[in-house]
Enzyme design. Structure first.
Site, PDB file in Angstrom:
ATOM      1  N   HIS A  83       0.749  -1.499   0.067  1.00  0.00           N
ATOM      2  CA  HIS A  83       0.376  -0.035  -0.235  1.00  0.00           C
ATOM      3  C   HIS A  83       0.877   1.184   0.211  1.00  0.00           C
ATOM      4  CE1 HIS A  83      -3.049   2.966   0.591  1.00  0.00           C
ATOM      5  NE2 HIS A  83      -2.511   3.783   1.575  1.00  0.00           N
ATOM      6  N   ASP A 164     -15.568   2.448   8.006  1.00  0.00           N
ATOM      7  CA  ASP A 164     -14.763   2.602   7.015  1.00  0.00           C
ATOM      8  C   ASP A 164     -15.330   3.554   5.927  1.00  0.00           C
ATOM      9  OD1 ASP A 164     -11.674   3.917   7.229  1.00  0.00           O
ATOM     10  OD2 ASP A 164     -11.962   3.123   5.203  1.00  0.00           O
ATOM     11  N   ARG A 171     -14.752  12.284   7.312  1.00  0.00           N
ATOM     12  CA  ARG A 171     -13.723  12.563   7.647  1.00  0.00           C
ATOM     13  C   ARG A 171     -13.269  13.854   5.917  1.00  0.00           C
ATOM     14  NH1 ARG A 171     -10.020   8.311   7.357  1.00  0.00           N
ATOM     15  NH2 ARG A 171      -8.242   9.613   8.036  1.00  0.00           N
ATOM     16  N   SER A 186      -8.232   3.278   8.796  1.00  0.00           N
ATOM     17  CA  SER A 186      -8.747   3.370   7.946  1.00  0.00           C
ATOM     18  C   SER A 186      -7.757   2.452   6.678  1.00  0.00           C
ATOM     19  CB  SER A 186      -9.068   4.601   6.795  1.00  0.00           C
ATOM     20  OG  SER A 186      -9.940   4.537   4.974  1.00  0.00           O
ATOM     21  N   LYS A 190      -8.655  -2.294   6.018  1.00  0.00           N
ATOM     22  CA  LYS A 190      -9.587  -2.677   4.413  1.00  0.00           C
ATOM     23  C   LYS A 190      -8.116  -3.962   4.408  1.00  0.00           C
ATOM     24  CE  LYS A 190      -9.998   1.773   2.270  1.00  0.00           C
ATOM     25  NZ  LYS A 190     -10.107   1.628   2.912  1.00  0.00           N
TER      26      LYS A 190
END
Length: 428
Positions: A83, A164, A171, A186, A190
């Site tokens: 990520h 989320d 947000r 967040s 996932k």
């Protein structure tokens, strides 16, 4: 008996939320019992007061439990994901996923779309004719189980950490995006729900990144590594520089073309270096030893895996990539050495040209973006091509050019400040 007001005031006053409070408020938010304005108030309280490691871990678990979990332990090959927190020209996922798959791992890569100046992996891949970001969980499993493919880059399903997704939308419009515990939960909710066995995080820091300062990036990376470790996912984070764009392109189809250069054994040195660095980390976390990913780039295995990966999601790897109808080149006004190329200015200019979006759901132009004909440290001659702008909307060019006039500096070679690509490594 819990109430939204009691949870909000507890955090507002600096208290530590109990496991029961966290479980209740997240589930009640999912069910609609806690209203959007109440969750927004809680998010602001968390931004201002923070969360402990225990609170953050429990919050992440509650987000995961709001939906389904995927499980790939029966695939017969180790799973590992990557990520990135996002940057300008960050096309690394494109060559990295098939490369790691070619080395024996399965790569379930859930990715997102760009917003503002940072590009999105799904937007880049959707520049390939026919390619589909949305695939079923069963199809994802079939692709990962096939050793000739072994990698999936797709959108997260609606049933993956749905609480989320709702909170992220709040947000974004309430000034609470910057909360480190909420960013960490967040991302990691996932990734953990995705079912990967190992995870490598690329946390960008610098002018073109979401996080501008090294201490912020280190705090976020540490929080995410802790969350992954606590959930049983082998996790490591690299802090990587994002003052200068990665590679020589920013824009969807432009970055796909550059990724293909990397898979063919060429490409910009910084993109190749970071791809191989992250590939080695991913293989190490997956427990795969004795394989050098550089060999899989050199002998064409990664390219074969790419073609299979794109075809498996409906794409045509042989189809021409889209190009924009209009181009304009910015020329160097003087000779010397390029000492600075600002990632934020390049990203904003590419966004103005149509490569990005201002709001979720806005369309993007596949061919829009910027080519960079020089990088910091390169010698420059007056009048040479410095940047080429691509767009279908020529009326956007003047605003982009205005941004780009301050995006670079030409000076003396001695003015170049070399910065390593990897600024740090965070482990459990």
């Amino acid at each position: 008996m819990h109430s939204a007001v009691s949870v909000i005031t507890a955090k507002r006053d600096g208290g530590e939320l109990s496991d029961a409070q966290i479980d209740w408020v997240v589930d009640a938010f999912r069910r609609g019992e806690v209203a959007d304005e109440q969750m927004s108030a809680l998010a602001m309280a968390i931004l201002l007061r923070g969360m402990t490691r225990r609170e953050t871990a429990r919050w992440t678990g509650a987000m995961i439990d709001s939906g389904k979990r995927m499980d790939f332990r029966d695939l017969g090959r180790p799973t590992v994901d990557k990520h990135s927190t996002g940057g300008v020209g960050d096309k690394i996922t494109l060559p990295l996923s098939p490369l790691v798959a070619a080395c024996g791992a399965a790569v379930p890569q859930l990715s997102g779309r760009g917003l503002g100046h940072t590009g999105g992996t799904l937007d880049k891949l959707e520049a390939i004719p026919g390619w589909q970001a949305d695939i079923s969980a069963s199809r994802m499993r079939e692709i990962l189980a096939d050793p000739a493919i072994g990698a999936v880059v797709c959108a997260a399903g609606a049933d993956l950490a749905p609480a989320d997704k709702r909170l992220y939308a709040l947000r974004d419009v309430t000034g609470t995006v910057e909360s480190i515990p909420l960013i960490a939960s967040s991302i990691m909710s996932k990734k953990i729900a995705e079912g990967t066995g190992a995870l490598v995080l690329d946390v960008k820091v610098g002018r073109g990144a979401f996080l501008k300062h090294l201490d912020q990036a280190r705090e976020l990376a540490t929080a995410m590594v802790e969350l992954g470790t606590d959930a049983g996912v082998r996790t490591v984070a690299l802090l990587t520089a994002m003052d200068t764009p990665l590679g020589c392109t920013a824009g969807n189809a432009l970055e796909v073309a550059e990724s293909l250069d990397v898979l063919a054994g060429g490409g910009p040195a910084d993109v190749v270096d970071l791809t191989l660095t992250l590939a080695r980390e991913m293989l190490a976390q997956a427990g795969i030893d004795g394989i050098d990913p550089a060999d899989a780039l050199a002998d064409g295995r990664a390219m074969d895996q790419w073609r299979a990966m794109i075809s498996a999601q409906g794409g045509d790897p042989d189809a021409p990539l889209p190009s924009s109808r209009h181009t304009e080149t910015l020329y160097a006004p003087a000779s010397g050495t390029l000492t600075r190329l600002d990632a934020m200015d390049i990203g904003l200019a590419a966004w103005r040209l149509g490569a990005g979006r201002a709001r979720q759901g806005d369309p993007v132009q596949a061919g829009a973006g910027i080519e960079m004909h020089a990088k910091p440290g390169d010698p420059i001659k007056e009048g040479q091509s410095l940047l080429t702008l691509h767009t279908d909307t020529p009326e956007a060019i003047p605003a982009a050019l205005e941004l780009l006039r301050d995006a670079y500096t030409i000076g003396e070679a001695s003015d170049v400040r070399a910065q390593p690509l990897v600024l740090g490594r965070i482990t459990a």
